[in-house]
Design an enzyme around this catalytic site. Structure first.
Site, PDB file in Angstrom:
ATOM      1  N   HIS A 291       0.793  -1.211   0.088  1.00 33.31           N
ATOM      2  CA  HIS A 291       0.058   0.097  -0.040  1.00 33.31           C
ATOM      3  C   HIS A 291       0.890   1.056  -0.047  1.00 33.31           C
ATOM      4  O   HIS A 291       0.773   2.170  -0.848  1.00 33.31           O
ATOM      5  CB  HIS A 291      -0.830  -0.080   1.220  1.00 33.31           C
ATOM      6  CG  HIS A 291      -1.742   1.183   1.487  1.00 33.31           C
ATOM      7  ND1 HIS A 291      -3.036   1.150   1.186  1.00 33.31           N
ATOM      8  CD2 HIS A 291      -1.217   2.594   1.923  1.00 33.31           C
ATOM      9  CE1 HIS A 291      -3.670   2.245   1.328  1.00 33.31           C
ATOM     10  NE2 HIS A 291      -2.774   3.311   1.744  1.00 33.31           N
ATOM     11  N   GLU A 292       1.711   1.402   0.951  1.00 29.42           N
ATOM     12  CA  GLU A 292       2.574   2.592   1.110  1.00 29.42           C
ATOM     13  C   GLU A 292       3.536   2.700  -0.050  1.00 29.42           C
ATOM     14  O   GLU A 292       3.800   3.815  -0.743  1.00 29.42           O
ATOM     15  CB  GLU A 292       3.484   2.532   2.244  1.00 29.42           C
ATOM     16  CG  GLU A 292       2.560   2.420   3.641  1.00 29.42           C
ATOM     17  CD  GLU A 292       1.477   3.437   3.690  1.00 29.42           C
ATOM     18  OE1 GLU A 292       1.735   4.605   3.238  1.00 29.42           O
ATOM     19  OE2 GLU A 292       0.349   3.489   4.409  1.00 29.42           O
TER      20      GLU A 292
ATOM     21  N   HIS B 164       1.644   4.673  -3.008  1.00 28.22           N
ATOM     22  CA  HIS B 164       1.686   6.249  -2.798  1.00 28.22           C
ATOM     23  C   HIS B 164       3.238   6.505  -3.083  1.00 28.22           C
ATOM     24  O   HIS B 164       3.012   7.368  -3.781  1.00 28.22           O
ATOM     25  CB  HIS B 164       1.699   6.491  -1.117  1.00 28.22           C
ATOM     26  CG  HIS B 164       0.287   6.395  -0.701  1.00 28.22           C
ATOM     27  ND1 HIS B 164      -0.829   6.859  -1.311  1.00 28.22           N
ATOM     28  CD2 HIS B 164      -0.285   5.525   0.409  1.00 28.22           C
ATOM     29  CE1 HIS B 164      -1.824   6.777  -0.580  1.00 28.22           C
ATOM     30  NE2 HIS B 164      -1.669   6.006   0.346  1.00 28.22           N
TER      31      HIS B 164
ATOM     32  N   ALA C 144     -14.803  15.766  14.505  1.00 33.13           N
ATOM     33  CA  ALA C 144     -13.542  16.072  14.984  1.00 33.13           C
ATOM     34  C   ALA C 144     -12.625  16.297  14.195  1.00 33.13           C
ATOM     35  O   ALA C 144     -11.396  16.343  14.320  1.00 33.13           O
ATOM     36  CB  ALA C 144     -13.161  15.439  16.376  1.00 33.13           C
ATOM     37  N   GLY C 145     -12.723  15.198  13.148  1.00 30.23           N
ATOM     38  CA  GLY C 145     -11.536  15.054  12.120  1.00 30.23           C
ATOM     39  C   GLY C 145     -11.839  15.872  10.683  1.00 30.23           C
ATOM     40  O   GLY C 145     -12.813  16.722  10.677  1.00 30.23           O
ATOM     41  N   GLY C 146     -11.276  15.427   9.712  1.00 33.04           N
ATOM     42  CA  GLY C 146     -11.213  16.222   8.361  1.00 33.04           C
ATOM     43  C   GLY C 146     -12.096  15.396   7.489  1.00 33.04           C
ATOM     44  O   GLY C 146     -12.225  15.914   6.425  1.00 33.04           O
ATOM     45  N   TYR C 147     -13.049  14.427   8.017  1.00 31.42           N
ATOM     46  CA  TYR C 147     -13.727  13.563   6.974  1.00 31.42           C
ATOM     47  C   TYR C 147     -15.204  14.227   6.651  1.00 31.42           C
ATOM     48  O   TYR C 147     -15.971  13.723   6.019  1.00 31.42           O
ATOM     49  CB  TYR C 147     -13.910  12.244   7.339  1.00 31.42           C
ATOM     50  CG  TYR C 147     -12.601  11.599   6.946  1.00 31.42           C
ATOM     51  CD1 TYR C 147     -12.436  10.593   6.067  1.00 31.42           C
ATOM     52  CD2 TYR C 147     -11.438  11.608   7.857  1.00 31.42           C
ATOM     53  CE1 TYR C 147     -11.395  10.130   5.614  1.00 31.42           C
ATOM     54  CE2 TYR C 147     -10.115  10.724   7.578  1.00 31.42           C
ATOM     55  CZ  TYR C 147     -10.328  10.080   6.473  1.00 31.42           C
ATOM     56  OH  TYR C 147      -9.344   9.205   6.062  1.00 31.42           O
TER      57      TYR C 147
HETATM   58 ZN   LIG Z   1      -3.019   5.272   1.963  1.00 30.67          ZN
END
Ligand SMILES: [Zn+2]
Length: 729
Positions: free
Chosen positions: A513-514, A517, A648-651
């Site tokens: 996965h990483e 990116h 509380a988050g960015g979603y």
């Molecule tokens: Zn990811």
């Protein structure tokens, strides 16, 4: 040749000896100290602030002159200095943040915290500068009133960069005037406070509940790892005499509402009454008394609606989508409905299967399963269908072999060669860290490089895995190319004695996965740094390459090629491969439906809910639950009060992104399935096309355009539905 040249200091840092202010090249990690952070960052911010002020003055004069007939504003006059300011801060602050994540110490953490506020203030100042906003508007106007090839006309990449920059500033309220802007800023401040209060309430409610168990019958069924955790919690809390000597075997055991304790308890706890107690406490968090989040939810939603309307949007959801790949609320709704329709009947069958196994095992609750029974019976069913012991698979996945498998796959698909370097070739922050170069397979030219920091270091390294930018593709002031360099950080077990680092299958997936990116960062061919690699890629499309790479872990040839026992060299047994495939889709209907329920609730709260609509947010959610859950939420279920992702988050109005990106990545992988995963030249050609589109073009074009260039058509949810096990094979 080094991936990037660090031989000459940046012109503006001449005369300073601080490594943290070098501003280009690979960072000299070992030379950077916490003390230096506290000296260098304020010095840098002072410089950058002065340069920003000077830039604003110049632009002000230029805009005035242009209105009197002077020559048009050029890209180099505005976008380059602006990028340069941001990049110097990113380089220096990036190193500090990176070290804070991988080489933490109390001194460094304190130094990081002491400067973070000032860094954010500088970002806000640049992002809300009215002069810069007017100058961006000038560039856009020149573009719109010119023909291709004429002065002032921009290419497609420049136009996308410019439009994103203007949009981000608009969303910060830079285009508002007077009282309207004051109200906007006041609401922004209030929203930040509400988000923080919301999160604190959830945290306090979670921490404020414990259940002390002292009878071994109460922990029946729990695995040893959980008993250890609960005994450790009892020792730490020391609520009663005897807690100090708590052991996994004899207790006492202290249960709490945090995920690492609740999830396995609901999964393994044989005492149904205790599962019920814990479940009821968990779903009612932050919904009463001083910690009640309900008034906060209404206030947050109301303020967000007002903010969106101030900026000219019909709703917060529309505003959120303005900077995303999804074009409209309707488009997201349509995708969620496709997934819902496919998942719902499967989730119903899955619930039936849980009732059936409960009945086979003679459980009295078989005809009346409650939410606190689901995880428990699902685990029983999983054990009955296929016993997959993730620990037992480790010997088949030694790190070195997994890396060879991953690098071999990348060579096959993308025609790149990845070579290890000798220790000392690049500066690092820890002896375990390795530095690799990425070469073009055909020409042998250097394309990029990356750091791999694979092992966990409790106490000094943040948990989890991530990819981050060390250097982005760009050019030096002298026009020399700077090649991209990525940080790839994982947290797997280090080697012990003669035993190499042996990975779980999850860890293998995480590494792939990483690396996905990382590939998008490293294989970019975009010449403009603002849109190179993952820069300027829409938020709901950024997980495409990463999740795409995960798919290859289930590809027989890829998996069997790398999974060999580290001592005997034996291949992974076929039965284990089949179990991995079964585990991937186990309870897939319920899992998909759950994500749809969250995503749709989030979207509707931010698009159709209004404070005077006569319906509470809670009622809206319950109405949606009728078609997006197969077990109705119990009356005290106040899930929204702990939905921190969106409050509380960015979603907010973005929770759908999880599924959106999965549609893209599954559909991209299905291009390989269509040509046949064992038809080598077709796989190679498709891989090359993936490199030339998704991995190369980054943020220089819209993600929809790039996806279509790869796939030959717009994305379809068919592949994700199939991969999730929601259709008959
Ligand atoms: Zn990811």
């Amino acid at each position: 040749m080094a991936a990037s040249s660090a031989s000459s200091p940046a012109p503006e840092s001449c005369g300073t000896a601080l490594p943290l202010l070098r501003g280009e090249g690979l960072p000299p990690f070992e030379a950077i100290t916490p003390g230096q952070v506290e000296t260098a960052i304020p010095q840098l911010l002072e410089q950058l602030n002065a340069e920003l002020t000077a830039l604003e003055h110049t632009l002000q004069k230029r805009l005035q002159a242009i209105s009197n007939g002077a020559a048009p504003l050029s890209w180099a006059e505005l976008m380059e200095p602006l990028h340069h300011l941001g990049e110097r801060l990113r380089w220096s602050w990036g190193v500090v943040s990176h070290l804070n994540g991988v080489c933490n110490s109390p001194e460094l953490r304190e130094a990081h915290q002491s400067q973070q506020g000032a860094v954010v203030v500088f970002g806000s100042r640049a992002g809300q500068s009215a002069v810069i906003y007017r100058a961006l508007g000038q560039l856009l106007e020149q573009h719109q009133t010119s023909q291709p090839g004429e002065t002032g006309h921009l290419d497609a990449t420049q136009l996308r960069i410019l439009e994103a920059e203007r949009r981000d500033m608009q969303l910060r309220g830079v285009g508002l005037c007077g009282a309207e802007q004051e109200a906007f800023n006041a609401a922004t401040t209030e929203l930040a406070r509400l988000a923080s209060d919301f999160g604190n309430h959830v945290l306090d409610a979670t921490n404020g509940w414990t259940l002390r168990l002292s009878d071994p019958a109460e922990v029946a069924g729990l695995p040893d790892s959980l008993r250890k955790l609960l005994a450790q919690a009892a020792r730490q809390a020391g609520q009663e005499p005897g807690d100090a000597d708590a052991t996994a075997e004899h207790g006492p055991w202290l249960l709490g509402l945090d995920m690492p304790r609740v999830m396995p308890f609901l999964k393994y706890g044989a005492r149904r009454d205790l599962r019920e107690t814990v479940y009821r406490a968990q779903v009612a968090r932050a919904s009463s008394g001083e910690l009640d989040n309900r008034p906060l939810i209404e206030r947050i939603l109301t303020l967000r609606g007002e903010q969106a309307r101030r900026l000219g949007f019909a709703s917060w959801a529309e505003m959120s989508l303005a900077s995303k790949m999804a074009g409209s609320v309707g488009e997201v709704e349509q995708l969620l409905e496709e997934l819902r329709a496919a998942a719902y009947p499967v989730a119903q069958q899955e619930l039936e299967a849980l009732r059936a196994i409960a009945s086979r095992q003679g459980a009295p609750e078989a005809d009346d399963l409650k939410p606190w029974d689901v995880a428990y019976w699902a685990e029983k069913l999983r054990q009955e269908s296929f016993e997959l012991d993730s620990e037992a698979l480790r010997p088949w996945f030694p790190l070195e072999q997994v890396l060879q498998g991953l690098f071999g796959l990348c060579q096959r698909l993308f025609d790149i060669r990845i070579v290890s370097t000798d220790p000392g070739e690049a500066p690092t922050w820890h002896p375990d860290v390795r530095y690799f170069r990425v070469l073009d397979g055909a020409s042998g030219a250097s394309l990029a490089a990356f750091y791999l920091d694979p092992f966990s270091r409790p106490g000094s390294k943040r948990g989890g895995a991530w990819m981050d930018e060390c250097l982005g593709r760009s050019r030096t002031a002298a026009g020399e190319p700077v090649l991209p360099v990525a940080y790839l950080i994982c947290n797997q077990s280090p080697p012990v004695g003669e035993t190499p680092s042996l990975m779980t299958f999850d860890e293998v997936e995480t590494l792939f996965h990483e690396f996905g990116h990382g590939l998008q960062h490293m294989l970019t061919t975009v010449e403009r740094p603002q849109a190179a690699g993952i820069n300027n890629v829409e938020w709901d499309a950024v997980e495409l390459p990463s999740q795409f790479m995960e798919n290859w872990c289930y590809d027989r040839a890829t998996l069997m090629g790398m999974a060999r026992h580290w001592q005997t060299g034996e291949s992974l047994p076929e039965a284990d491969y089949q179990k991995l495939l079964a585990a991937r889709t186990f309870m897939g209907g319920s899992a998909t439906l759950r994500q749809v329920h969250f995503a749709l609730t989030d979207l509707r709260l931010h698009s159709v809910w209004s404070p005077d609509g006569g319906q509470s947010p809670e009622q809206l959610r319950r109405e949606l639950a009728r078609t997006t859950t197969v077990l109705e939420p119990i009356p005290e279920d106040a899930f929204l009060c702990a939905f921190s992702h969106i409050f509380a988050g960015g979603y907010s109005a973005g929770y759908y992104s999880y599924k959106w990106a999965e549609v893209l990545s599954a559909d991209a992988f299905s291009a390989f399935e269509e040509v046949g995963l064992d038809v080598e030249d077709e796989v190679v050609a498709t891989g090359r096309r993936f490199r030339d589109t998704v991995l190369s073009l980054g943020g220089s074009r819209s993600p929809a355009e790039i996806f279509e260039a790869f796939r030959g058509r717009p994305p379809s949810s068919e592949a994700l539905i199939r991969h999730s096990g929601l259709v008959e094979a």
